[in-house]
Design a protein around this motif. Structure first.
Motif, mmCIF file in Angstrom:
data_model
loop_
_atom_site.group_PDB
_atom_site.id
_atom_site.type_symbol
_atom_site.label_atom_id
_atom_site.label_comp_id
_atom_site.label_asym_id
_atom_site.label_seq_id
_atom_site.Cartn_x
_atom_site.Cartn_y
_atom_site.Cartn_z
ATOM 1 N N GLN A 103 2.273 5.721 1.622
ATOM 2 C CA GLN A 103 3.288 5.017 0.849
ATOM 3 C C GLN A 103 4.075 4.088 1.767
ATOM 4 O O GLN A 103 4.632 4.510 2.785
ATOM 5 C CB GLN A 103 4.246 5.990 0.168
ATOM 6 C CG GLN A 103 5.246 5.298 -0.754
ATOM 7 C CD GLN A 103 6.104 6.275 -1.503
ATOM 8 O OE1 GLN A 103 6.816 7.072 -0.902
ATOM 9 N NE2 GLN A 103 6.063 6.218 -2.825
ATOM 10 N N PHE A 104 4.111 2.798 1.387
ATOM 11 C CA PHE A 104 4.845 1.790 2.143
ATOM 12 C C PHE A 104 6.116 1.446 1.378
ATOM 13 O O PHE A 104 6.057 0.935 0.257
ATOM 14 C CB PHE A 104 3.993 0.538 2.334
ATOM 15 C CG PHE A 104 2.781 0.747 3.201
ATOM 16 C CD1 PHE A 104 2.843 0.523 4.568
ATOM 17 C CD2 PHE A 104 1.589 1.177 2.647
ATOM 18 C CE1 PHE A 104 1.729 0.718 5.368
ATOM 19 C CE2 PHE A 104 0.464 1.379 3.439
ATOM 20 C CZ PHE A 104 0.545 1.149 4.810
ATOM 21 N N LEU A 105 7.257 1.714 1.989
ATOM 22 C CA LEU A 105 8.553 1.409 1.398
ATOM 23 C C LEU A 105 9.266 0.392 2.274
ATOM 24 O O LEU A 105 9.481 0.625 3.465
ATOM 25 C CB LEU A 105 9.402 2.678 1.272
ATOM 26 C CG LEU A 105 8.847 3.791 0.385
ATOM 27 C CD1 LEU A 105 9.718 5.037 0.487
ATOM 28 C CD2 LEU A 105 8.749 3.325 -1.068
ATOM 29 N N TYR A 106 9.601 -0.734 1.686
ATOM 30 C CA TYR A 106 10.304 -1.797 2.412
ATOM 31 C C TYR A 106 11.749 -1.795 1.942
ATOM 32 O O TYR A 106 12.085 -2.380 0.927
ATOM 33 C CB TYR A 106 9.637 -3.144 2.139
ATOM 34 C CG TYR A 106 10.021 -4.233 3.108
ATOM 35 C CD1 TYR A 106 9.569 -4.203 4.421
ATOM 36 C CD2 TYR A 106 10.819 -5.298 2.713
ATOM 37 C CE1 TYR A 106 9.901 -5.200 5.315
ATOM 38 C CE2 TYR A 106 11.155 -6.294 3.595
ATOM 39 C CZ TYR A 106 10.692 -6.241 4.892
ATOM 40 O OH TYR A 106 11.034 -7.241 5.789
ATOM 41 N N ASN A 107 12.587 -1.069 2.677
ATOM 42 C CA ASN A 107 13.961 -0.811 2.245
ATOM 43 C C ASN A 107 13.988 -0.239 0.819
ATOM 44 O O ASN A 107 14.776 -0.657 -0.023
ATOM 45 C CB ASN A 107 14.818 -2.065 2.329
ATOM 46 C CG ASN A 107 15.730 -2.061 3.539
ATOM 47 O OD1 ASN A 107 15.345 -2.516 4.610
ATOM 48 N ND2 ASN A 107 16.924 -1.524 3.385
ATOM 49 N N GLY A 108 13.091 0.706 0.557
ATOM 50 C CA GLY A 108 13.023 1.364 -0.739
ATOM 51 C C GLY A 108 12.144 0.675 -1.757
ATOM 52 O O GLY A 108 11.912 1.226 -2.835
ATOM 53 N N LEU A 109 11.622 -0.521 -1.446
ATOM 54 C CA LEU A 109 10.765 -1.261 -2.361
ATOM 55 C C LEU A 109 9.308 -0.872 -2.136
ATOM 56 O O LEU A 109 8.762 -1.125 -1.063
ATOM 57 C CB LEU A 109 10.954 -2.760 -2.139
ATOM 58 C CG LEU A 109 10.164 -3.707 -3.035
ATOM 59 C CD1 LEU A 109 10.666 -3.613 -4.473
ATOM 60 C CD2 LEU A 109 10.274 -5.134 -2.526
ATOM 61 N N PRO A 110 8.639 -0.233 -3.107
ATOM 62 C CA PRO A 110 7.240 0.175 -2.907
ATOM 63 C C PRO A 110 6.316 -1.042 -2.842
ATOM 64 O O PRO A 110 6.453 -1.994 -3.618
ATOM 65 C CB PRO A 110 6.931 1.024 -4.150
ATOM 66 C CG PRO A 110 8.250 1.334 -4.770
ATOM 67 C CD PRO A 110 9.151 0.208 -4.411
ATOM 68 N N LEU A 111 5.351 -1.001 -1.917
ATOM 69 C CA LEU A 111 4.389 -2.087 -1.746
ATOM 70 C C LEU A 111 2.983 -1.513 -1.723
ATOM 71 O O LEU A 111 2.760 -0.386 -1.276
ATOM 72 C CB LEU A 111 4.662 -2.859 -0.449
ATOM 73 C CG LEU A 111 6.022 -3.550 -0.338
ATOM 74 C CD1 LEU A 111 6.189 -4.153 1.050
ATOM 75 C CD2 LEU A 111 6.192 -4.618 -1.404
#
Length: 753
Positions: A103-111
C-alpha cells in the motif's frame, strides 16, 4: 533548508514507548517545523513495533542511483526481507508477497501502480519528500487493505517564512521543487515537477533514422514521456492547520512502424505500353502497412486535511479522491492500393482498466499520563472498479467484425474503524494491542473482517530487548499478472460475490540491541500465511474477450517464512548498514502444478545488502552499495516428447509422421516437469557514487552526483530462452541467458536555495 528540526532521543522509559506514534505528527506554533521522532537506535530497542524502517530524504539521496534518479522504492529494495524482482525495476516483493500487496500512501492519499518507464523509476519526486515510514511485520491498526507492506510517504512541509527550492538535471529527467509563503507566517505552498526528456532528446535521432529509412519505404514510430506534479498548500489556524495536497503522475508510450512503397521504383506505365522514368517528386505511395502500440497510464489525486491539537490530544480529518487508469491500444492498418478505398483494412485491440476511490476518515489520539496512549479512527471509501474493458475490431474491405466483453464498472463501499492501545510499563515492557474492523460491500454481498494486531517488547538488559508480534490483514482487490515485471496492463480485480478476499496472518519474533561505536542490530524471525491468492489459469491469455473473468483465473494459498538480520550505524564519518535475509516462499493452487506445492517466482532464498557512506570532508562524500541475491525462478521446458500420432511414439522424436516430415513434430512437444522448476543464476552487483557539495552565496548550494551502476558489469540473467534447431538429419537444443543492464554511468546536477 534553514528549517528548525527538533530531534528528541527518547531514552527515558516514560516516553520511549510513544516515540514512534508521534513520528508522523507535525505540530507548529512558533517554529517553522518541529518533527518529534526517536533515533533509529532507540526506536529499534525500546519501541514495541517490529519490521518498521524509517528512511529520511538524505538516506535515499545517498544511495548510488540508475540514470541519476534517486528512487524511494529502490532504496527500500536494499532492506532485508524485500526482493526487487527483475533487475533495474521498481518491484517490491515483501516477505513472500506480490507487488500488488504493497500500500502506497502519499500523505494519506492512496496510490496505485507507482512506476514510470515500465518500472524503471517510481513516480515519487524525492525532492518533495520528507521521509518514508515502511512497515513489513507488525502493522499498526490504522493501516489496512494490503497484506505485505505499508509505505507511508510524507511530503515536506512548506516554508512559511521564505522561499526555498531545488532544481535537478539528470540523464533522463529534470525536476524542480519550490516552497514559500503566500501570507507570511500563515499560508504557505510547495510544488514539485518532474519531466522526462527522452522524447525531446530522441526526436532528432528518430528523424535521422527515418530519413535514412525513407528510401527503403520504412518509417519508425516512437515516443515516450512521463510527468510528475505534486503541490501542497498549508494554512495555519491557531492550534490547528488545514492543508490540501495534489498528486499527478502520467506516462505515455507509443511505438510502431510503417512500411510503404513507391510505384514501380521510379518508372510509370502510360497507355500504349510505354515505360517512362519519373522524377522523385512524381513518385506516389501505392500502399502502406502500419502497426502501432499505444499505452498511457497514471495516477491522479487530491486530498483535503485538517489537524487540530488540544493539550495532549490530537484530531485529524481527511477527505480525498484518487484515480488510477491504464489504456493499451494495438492497431494495425493497411491499404493495398491507395486509389482503391475498398482495399483498406485494420485490426484494433484495446484494453482498459481503472480504479477510482473517494474516501473520508478521521483519527483521534489521546495520551493519558506516561503509561497509556489511545489511537482510534473511522473511515469510509467508495471504490469504482473497471477491472477489464476489452474491445476487438477487424475490418477488411466491406467486412467488419467487433467483439467486447462489455464488463460494466463495479461499485463497492468499504467502512472501517480501528483502535490502538499502547501501554508503557516502565523501562521493562511496552505493549501495543490493536483491532481493526473492515467491511467491504460489493455486488450485494458484505465481507466483514476483524483484524487483530499485537506487539510486545521486553527489555532483557539496558542494551538488549526481545519482541513478538502478530498481525492479521485483508486485501479486497488484487492485481493479476503473468509477467515478471509490474506492467500498467496488469488488471486490478476486486473481490467477487462468490469468492473471499485475500488475507494474511504473520507472526514475528526478534532480538534487538545496541552495540559499540554507535551501531545497533535487529534479528527478526517471521512466518506468514496467505489465503485466496489469484493467478491466471494455465495457457490463458489476459486479452481474450471471449472468456469470462471466472474462466481466466484460479485461487490458491501461499506460505512464506524467513529471518531478517540488519546491523546499522547512523553516526560518524562512516555510516551505513549490512543486512541479510533468508526466505522460503511457496504457493499451492488446486488447478496449477497438478495441485502440488511449488516455489513462487521470487523465491529468493538468500539476500545480502551492504550500504556504506563515507564523508571525506564537508564537500565530498563517497557512497557504495553491494547486493547479492539468489536468482528468481521461472518455468522452463528442459525436455521434449513426441507428439501423438508419430509412427514410433515410444522412440525419440523423428519428426516423420503419417504425412511425411513435419517441422513442428520434429522438435516434439515441450515437457514441463513442474511450475517454476528452474532457478536463475545468482544475482549480484556493485553500485558506486560520489556527491560533491559546493556552498554558494546567501545559503545556496550546488551538488554534483556521479554514479556508477553495476560497476563491475555483471550481466545478470533476466530470463532463459530455449532454442531448438531441427533439420532432416540432426536436432540441437540450447538455452540462452538474456541480460539487460550493463555498467551504466550517470551524472546529475542540483541547485539548492
Amino acid at each position: 533548508m534553514n528549517r528548525c528540526v527538533l530531534t528528541i532521543s527518547l531514552s527515558l522509559a516514560s516516553v520511549s514507548a510513544f516515540a514512534y506514534t508521534f513520528s508522523d505528527t507535525v505540530y507548529t506554533r512558533n517554529l517553522d517545523e518541529v518533527i518529534i521522532s526517536a533515533t533509529g537506535a532507540n526506536r529499534n530497542l525500546k519501541a514495541a513495533e517490529m519490521g518498521r524502517h524509517v528512511l529520511g530524504k538524505d538516506a535515499i539521496l545517498k544511495l548510488p542511483v540508475l540514470f541519476g534518479e534517486p528512487d524511494v522504492v529502490k532504496a527500500l529494495q536494499t532492506l532485508p526481507g524485500v526482493s526487487q524482482g527483475v533487475e533495474g525495476f521498481t518491484g517490491l516483493y515483501v516477505h513472500g508477497g506480490d507487488n500488488d500487496q504493497n500500500q502506497f500512501l502519499y500523505n494519506g492519499l492512496p496510490l496505485y501502480h507507482v512506476c514510470h518507464l515500465g518500472g524503471i523509476f517510481s513516480s515519487f519526486n524525492v525532492s518533495a519528500i520528507r521521509n518514508v515510514d515502511f512497515f513489513k511485520s507488525a502493522f499498526p491498526a490504522r493501516f489496512g487493505g494490503r497484506i505485505s507492506s505499508i509505505l507511508d510517504i510524507k511530503m515536506m512541509t512548506p516554508d512559511y517564512d521564505k522561499y526555498t527550492g531545488k532544481f535537478t538535471i539528470g540523464l533522463l529527467a529534470a525536476n524542480g521543487y519550490i516552497s514559500g509563503p503566500i501570507v507570511k507566517g500563515k499560508v504557505a505552498f510547495s510544488t514539485a515537477v518532474r519531466r522526462s526528456w527522452v522524447d525531446v532528446v530522441g526526436l532528432p535521432a528518430l528523424a535521422i533514422v527515418n530519413a535514412v529509412q525513407k528510401k527503403n519505404g520504412k518509417k519508425s514510430i516512437a515516443a515516450y514521456n512521463f510527468t510528475d506534479f505534486n503541490a501542497r498548500i498549508d494554512w495555519r489556524l491557531g492550534a490547528g492547520r488545514i492543508y490540501a495536497i495534489c498528486y499527478y503522475g502520467h506516462d505515455y508510450l507509443k511505438i510502431g512502424d510503417r512500411e510503404f512503397e513507391t510505384s514501380n521504383k521510379g518508372f510509370i506505365s502510360v497507355p500504349g505500353g510505354t515505360v517512362t522514368p519519373i522524377t522523385p517528386d512524381e513518385v506516389q505511395t501505392r500502399f502502406f502497412d502500419e502497426n502501432t502500440n499505444r499505452l498511457s497510464w497514471g495516477n491522479q489525486g487530491v486530498s483535503l486535511n485538517a489537524d487540530y491539537r488540544i493539550g495532549s490530544s490530537y484530531l485529524n480529518a481527511t477527505a480525498y479522491y484518487t484515480r488510477y487508469s491504464s489504456h493499451y491500444i494495438q492497431k494495425s492498418e493497411h491499404q493495398e492500393d491507395l486509389d482503391d478505398a475498398a482495399s483498406y483494412g485494420y485490426t484494433f485491440n484495446s484494453t482498459r482498466n481503472s480504479i477510482s476511490d473517494f474516501g473520508v476518515n478521521a483519527q483521534y489520539m489521546q495520551q493519558f499520563g506516561q503509561t497509556y496512549l489511545l489511537k482510534a479512527g473511522i473511515g469510509y471509501v467508495n471504490h469504482t472498479y473497471q477491472p477489464e474493458d476489452l474491445v476487438s475490431e477487424f475490418a477488411d474491405g466491406h467486412k467488419h467484425w467487433s467483439d467486447s466483453n462489455w464488463n460494466p464498472a463495479i461499485s463497492a463501499n468499504e467502512v472501517f474503524c480501528y483502535v490502538d492501545n499502547i501501554f508503557n510499563f516502565g523501562e521493562l515492557t511496552s505493549l501495543d494491542v490493536g483491532l481493526r474492523l473492515a467491511d467491504h460491500h460489493i455486488q450485494g454481498k458484505s465481507f466483514p473482517r476483524l483484524e487483530p494486531r499485537a506487539s510486545l517488547r521486553v527489555n532483557v538488559t539496558d542494551n538488549y530487548s526481545v519482541k513478538a508480534s502478530y498481525a492479521r490483514i485483508n486485501q479486497f482487490v488484487q492485481q493479476v499478472s503473468s509477467n515478471y515485471i509490474n506492467l500498467p496492463t496488469d488488471l486490478w480485480q476486486p473481490v467477487r460475490s462468490d469468492a473471499s478476499p485475500l488475507s494474511s496472518d504473520q507472526l514475528s519474533l526478534g532480538l534487538y540491541g545496541n552495540l559499540t561505536a554507535g551501531m545497533y542490530f535487529s534479528v527478526e524471525c517471521w512466518y506468514k500465511t496467505m489465503r485466496n491468492l489469484v493467478e491466471y489459469r494455465e495457457g490463458i491469455s489476459s486479452l481474450n474477450p471471449g472468456l469470462s473473468w471466472d474462466e481466466k483465473i484460479t485461487t490458491g494459498n501461499g506460505q512464506a517464512y524467513g529471518i531478517d538480520l540488519c546491523v546499522s550505524k547512523e553516526v560518524g564519518r562512516v555510516t551505513g548498514n549490512v543486512s541479510y535475509g533468508i526466505m522460503w516462499n511457496w504457493r499451492k493452487f488446486a488447478e496449477l502444478n497438478q495441485g502440488f506445492r511449488f516455489p513462487a517466482k521470487f523465491d529468493n532464498r538468500n539476500k545480502i545488502n551492504i550500504n556504506a557512506s563515507y564523508k571525506f570532508n564537508d564537500r565530498i562524500e563517497f557512497n557504495a552499495s553491494w547486493t547479492y541475491m539468489t536468482g528468481n525462478r521461472l518455468t522452463l521446458s528442459l525436455y521434449n516428447y513426441d507428439e501423438p500420432g508419430d509412427m514410433f511414439p515410444d522412440a525419440p522424436s523423428t519428426g516423420i509422421g503419417t504425412s511425411g516430415f513435419d517441422w513442428e513434430q520434429a522438435s516434439g512437444l515441450d515437457y514441463y516437469s513442474e511450475r517454476n522448476n528452474v532457478r536463475l543464476p545468482a544475482y549480484h552487483r556493485l553500485d558506486l557514487g560520489m556527491n560533491i557539495y559546493r556552498n554558494l552565496k546567501n545559503g545556496r548550494r550546488a551538488i554534483w552526483n556521479f554514479s556508477l551502476y553495476n560497476a563491475y558489469c555483471r550481466m545478470n540473467a533476466m530470463t532463459i530462452c530455449k532454442e531448438d534447431f531441427v533439420s532432416y538429419d540432426q536436432k540441437n537444443r540450447s538455452f540462452r541467458k538474456l541480460s539487460l543492464i550493463p555498467i551504466v554511468p550517470s551524472v546529475s546536477y542540483s541547485y539548492e536555495f
